[in-house]
Design a protein around this motif. Structure first.
Motif, PDB file in Angstrom:
ATOM      1  N   VAL A 154     137.993  34.273  69.270  1.00 49.57           N
ATOM      2  CA  VAL A 154     138.807  34.025  68.072  1.00 49.57           C
ATOM      3  C   VAL A 154     138.254  34.818  66.893  1.00 49.57           C
ATOM      4  CG1 VAL A 154     139.465  32.277  66.372  1.00 49.57           C
ATOM      5  CG2 VAL A 154     139.642  31.769  68.816  1.00 49.57           C
ATOM      6  N   ALA A 155     136.929  34.931  66.825  1.00 51.07           N
ATOM      7  CA  ALA A 155     136.300  35.694  65.741  1.00 51.07           C
ATOM      8  C   ALA A 155     136.596  37.176  65.835  1.00 51.07           C
ATOM      9  CB  ALA A 155     134.791  35.465  65.758  1.00 51.07           C
ATOM     10  N   GLY A 156     136.950  37.649  67.041  1.00 52.04           N
ATOM     11  CA  GLY A 156     137.236  39.064  67.229  1.00 52.04           C
ATOM     12  C   GLY A 156     136.111  39.852  67.854  1.00 52.04           C
ATOM     13  N   VAL A 157     135.135  39.164  68.467  1.00 56.07           N
ATOM     14  CA  VAL A 157     134.039  39.868  69.149  1.00 56.07           C
ATOM     15  C   VAL A 157     134.629  40.810  70.194  1.00 56.07           C
ATOM     16  CG1 VAL A 157     132.078  39.575  70.714  1.00 56.07           C
ATOM     17  CG2 VAL A 157     132.347  38.064  68.737  1.00 56.07           C
ATOM     18  N   ALA A 158     134.223  42.064  70.131  1.00 59.28           N
ATOM     19  CA  ALA A 158     134.827  43.084  70.991  1.00 59.28           C
ATOM     20  C   ALA A 158     134.407  42.948  72.448  1.00 59.28           C
ATOM     21  CB  ALA A 158     134.462  44.473  70.467  1.00 59.28           C
ATOM     22  N   GLU A 159     133.154  42.576  72.684  1.00 60.07           N
ATOM     23  CA  GLU A 159     132.679  42.493  74.061  1.00 60.07           C
ATOM     24  C   GLU A 159     131.777  41.276  74.224  1.00 60.07           C
ATOM     25  OE1 GLU A 159     131.066  45.495  77.549  1.00 60.07           O
ATOM     26  OE2 GLU A 159     130.477  45.892  75.480  1.00 60.07           O
ATOM     27  N   LEU A 160     132.131  40.417  75.151  1.00 59.98           N
ATOM     28  CA  LEU A 160     131.385  39.191  75.418  1.00 59.98           C
ATOM     29  C   LEU A 160     130.780  39.294  76.817  1.00 59.98           C
ATOM     30  CD1 LEU A 160     130.587  36.380  74.436  1.00 59.98           C
ATOM     31  CD2 LEU A 160     132.755  35.520  75.344  1.00 59.98           C
ATOM     32  N   ILE A 161     129.444  39.288  76.864  1.00 57.77           N
ATOM     33  CA  ILE A 161     128.701  39.446  78.119  1.00 57.77           C
ATOM     34  C   ILE A 161     128.147  38.082  78.530  1.00 57.77           C
ATOM     35  CG2 ILE A 161     126.868  40.700  79.308  1.00 57.77           C
ATOM     36  CD1 ILE A 161     128.950  42.541  78.061  1.00 57.77           C
ATOM     37  N   MET A 162     128.524  37.611  79.697  1.00 57.10           N
ATOM     38  CA  MET A 162     128.026  36.319  80.187  1.00 57.10           C
ATOM     39  C   MET A 162     126.967  36.547  81.256  1.00 57.10           C
ATOM     40  SD  MET A 162     130.204  33.057  81.649  1.00 57.10           S
ATOM     41  CE  MET A 162     130.083  33.242  83.429  1.00 57.10           C
ATOM     42  N   VAL A 163     125.877  35.781  81.169  1.00 56.04           N
ATOM     43  CA  VAL A 163     124.871  35.776  82.230  1.00 56.04           C
ATOM     44  C   VAL A 163     124.771  34.361  82.775  1.00 56.04           C
ATOM     45  CG1 VAL A 163     123.540  37.732  81.345  1.00 56.04           C
ATOM     46  CG2 VAL A 163     122.988  35.423  80.554  1.00 56.04           C
ATOM     47  N   VAL A 164     124.678  34.241  84.075  1.00 57.47           N
ATOM     48  CA  VAL A 164     124.595  32.933  84.715  1.00 57.47           C
ATOM     49  C   VAL A 164     123.716  33.041  85.946  1.00 57.47           C
ATOM     50  CG1 VAL A 164     126.764  33.367  85.980  1.00 57.47           C
ATOM     51  CG2 VAL A 164     125.901  31.020  85.721  1.00 57.47           C
ATOM     52  N   PRO A 165     122.689  32.198  86.070  1.00 59.54           N
ATOM     53  CA  PRO A 165     121.851  32.233  87.265  1.00 59.54           C
ATOM     54  C   PRO A 165     122.645  31.780  88.491  1.00 59.54           C
ATOM     55  CG  PRO A 165     121.244  30.382  85.859  1.00 59.54           C
ATOM     56  CD  PRO A 165     122.237  31.197  85.088  1.00 59.54           C
ATOM     57  N   THR A 166     122.304  32.349  89.627  1.00 60.06           N
ATOM     58  CA  THR A 166     122.992  32.008  90.876  1.00 60.06           C
ATOM     59  C   THR A 166     121.948  31.675  91.937  1.00 60.06           C
ATOM     60  OG1 THR A 166     123.065  34.365  91.426  1.00 60.06           O
ATOM     61  CG2 THR A 166     125.024  33.423  90.403  1.00 60.06           C
ATOM     62  N   PRO A 167     121.416  30.460  91.921  1.00 61.85           N
ATOM     63  CA  PRO A 167     120.403  30.066  92.908  1.00 61.85           C
ATOM     64  C   PRO A 167     120.905  30.278  94.333  1.00 61.85           C
ATOM     65  CG  PRO A 167     120.603  28.410  91.181  1.00 61.85           C
ATOM     66  CD  PRO A 167     121.733  29.368  90.994  1.00 61.85           C
ATOM     67  N   ARG A 168     120.104  31.013  95.117  1.00 60.17           N
ATOM     68  CA  ARG A 168     120.437  31.341  96.509  1.00 60.17           C
ATOM     69  C   ARG A 168     121.769  32.099  96.606  1.00 60.17           C
ATOM     70  NH1 ARG A 168     118.729  26.702  95.547  1.00 60.17           N
ATOM     71  NH2 ARG A 168     120.843  25.841  95.466  1.00 60.17           N
ATOM     72  N   GLY A 169     122.138  32.743  95.516  1.00 60.42           N
ATOM     73  CA  GLY A 169     123.356  33.535  95.501  1.00 60.42           C
ATOM     74  C   GLY A 169     124.627  32.736  95.361  1.00 60.42           C
ATOM     75  N   GLU A 170     124.522  31.434  95.078  1.00 56.25           N
ATOM     76  CA  GLU A 170     125.698  30.578  95.007  1.00 56.25           C
ATOM     77  C   GLU A 170     126.351  30.668  93.624  1.00 56.25           C
ATOM     78  OE1 GLU A 170     124.433  26.668  96.008  1.00 56.25           O
ATOM     79  OE2 GLU A 170     123.707  27.234  98.013  1.00 56.25           O
ATOM     80  N   LEU A 171     127.673  30.784  93.623  1.00 55.78           N
ATOM     81  CA  LEU A 171     128.442  30.859  92.386  1.00 55.78           C
ATOM     82  C   LEU A 171     129.206  29.563  92.172  1.00 55.78           C
ATOM     83  CD1 LEU A 171     129.896  34.422  92.956  1.00 55.78           C
ATOM     84  CD2 LEU A 171     128.191  33.813  91.238  1.00 55.78           C
ATOM     85  N   ASN A 172     129.306  29.134  90.915  1.00 52.44           N
ATOM     86  CA  ASN A 172     130.080  27.952  90.592  1.00 52.44           C
ATOM     87  C   ASN A 172     131.495  28.383  90.212  1.00 52.44           C
ATOM     88  OD1 ASN A 172     131.174  25.905  88.447  1.00 52.44           O
ATOM     89  ND2 ASN A 172     129.623  24.784  89.612  1.00 52.44           N
TER      90      ASN A 172
END
Length: 434
Positions: A154-172
């Motif tokens: 909403v603020a207008g951020v041009a690029e939003l980078i998300m990092v998320v740990p994936t224990p044993r390669g598992e994705l939520n």
């Protein structure tokens, strides 16, 4: 059953007891700080290679290359298509409500012109690139994705980078679906202090950002504190907190469950009830003892209530209000007959939930206001996360010839008083009509 503390504002040592109850040392110990410093240095020196090594060591899977750490956006869209329709509907509704609230927070540029033609103003600019940390260990929080990402967009951020740990390669899948709904631009399977270091300093694959937001464990919090200055951060949050002020007329089962709702986060969470009705405190205690055995996280709740919870008897509503302002809680429920009148007397709280039907849990997920809130009494000087955290302000100054002449004399006097003659001459030259 938990042995929850019982306090009264009439106790001669009440303030001392309350301070002891509220005490929380959010500063990590030297061993954690040293480990985090080592990880940050390794990421700065070795870049992607360090990220792959730490992912193998801490998350239990070996990336084939640094490129394997990035998830394609199609994987997010796939998750969105695959989740049950009811979950998709809930995420969509929550995101829409968060967005509608955030739209009202957007700061606008402004300017005005003085009589001599000088223009003054303020320019609002969104941050270029923001990093969002999303926990992925013991629990995953799609609500945190929405609460952090939607205001940024909403603020207008041009690029939003998300990092998320994936224990044993598992994705939520819910986390990925929330990222798709919120408009996250890139996602990396990274966690811990190494993810924060990568966002702050950049690697061959992970771009450096301007600000890092989002919750995490002690290593993440310590890393955020360590990189502050290189990048901005939202806050270093402590355990979750709830304070409830009740006049004794709300169903005690409701209040007991509201206390549980924060206590179930972890053993360090804090749940406090203040009432000026002594008999009501006993009724709530009875509800706690009856309802607790049926809770899935009963052990965690019991530990939290025993170690950091309390039932406090106040003299009256004004006395309870003084206690609330002293505590400056993250979440404050006003379960009283006239909550708006009472809210007017509250000076320090992250979020105020007014009325008997307003459970704090509504704010966690879908009411609209942000659930990223100041903890550990920092509501005395800080505010909830919002659109304004993803915008920055630049001052605008454009002196007219007449304005330069008018201001030059004042600027010159002040500059010469400070012994800065170049400053004085710079102003004087523009103020000299000859």
């Amino acid at each position: 059953m938990p042995k929850i503390q019982r306090l009264s504002t009439t106790d001669p040592d009440f303030n001392t007891q309350l301070d002891a109850l509220l005490a929380w040392d959010s500063v990590s110990d030297s061993a954690v700080r040293q480990r985090v410093a080592e990880i940050i240095e390794q990421v700065r020196q070795r870049g992607d290679a360090a990220l792959c090594d730490y992912t193998s060591r801490f998350d239990g899977w070996q990336p084939t290359s640094a490129a394997a750490l990035e998830l394609p956006l199609e994987r997010l869209r796939q998750a969105l298509r695959a989740i049950p329709a009811a979950q998709r509907e809930a995420l969509d509704l929550a995101a829409a409500r968060i967005r509608a609230y955030a739209e009202r927070q957007r700061l606008q540029s402004w300017e005005y012109i003085e009589a001599d033609g000088t223009l003054l103003g303020q320019k609002i600019t969104p941050l270029d690139r923001v990093g969002l940390y999303v926990p992925g260990g013991k629990a995953a929080y799609p609500s945190s994705v929405l609460m952090n990402a939607v205001p940024a967009k909403v603020a207008g951020v041009a690029e939003l980078i998300m990092v998320v740990p994936t224990p044993r390669g598992e994705l939520n899948e819910l986390v990925l679906a929330a990222a798709a709904i919120a408009g996250v631009d890139r996602v990396f399977a990274l966690g811990g202090a190494q993810a924060i270091a990568a966002l702050a300093y950049g690697t061959e694959t992970v771009p450096a950002v301007d600000k890092v937001v989002g919750p995490g464990n002690i290593y993440v919090a310590t890393a955020k504190r360590a990189v502050f200055g290189q990048v901005g951060i939202d806050m270093v949050a402590g355990p979750s907190e709830i304070l409830i002020l009740c006049d004794g007329q709300t169903d005690p089962d409701w209040i007991a469950m509201d206390l549980f709702s924060q206590a179930e986060h972890d053993e360090d969470a804090q749940s406090i009830l203040v009432s000026w009705d002594a008999a009501y405190l006993e009724r709530v205690l009875a509800s706690i003892e009856r309802l607790l055995p049926g809770m899935e996280r009963a052990d965690t709740i019991a530990t939290s209530l025993t170690s950091r919870g309390a039932l406090i008897l106040a003299r009256d509503q004004d006395d309870a209000t003084r206690v609330a302002n002293r505590i400056a809680p993250e979440h404050l429920e006003l379960s009283v007959a006239d909550p708006q009148a009472l809210a007017a007397k509250i000076r320090h709280a992250g979020a105020i939930f007014m009325g008997r039907h307003t459970a704090e849990a509504l704010g966690d997920y879908c009411a609209g206001p942000n659930h990223v809130l100041p903890t550990s009494r920092t509501a005395r000087f800080s505010s909830p996360l919002g659109v304004y955290d993803f915008q920055k302000r630049s001052s605008l100054i454009m002196a007219s010839p007449a304005g330069a002449a008018n201001l030059a004399a004042t600027a010159s006097k002040l500059a010469r008083g400070e012994g800065l003659t170049a400053h004085a001459r710079s102003a004087e030259l523009r103020g000299d009509p000859g």
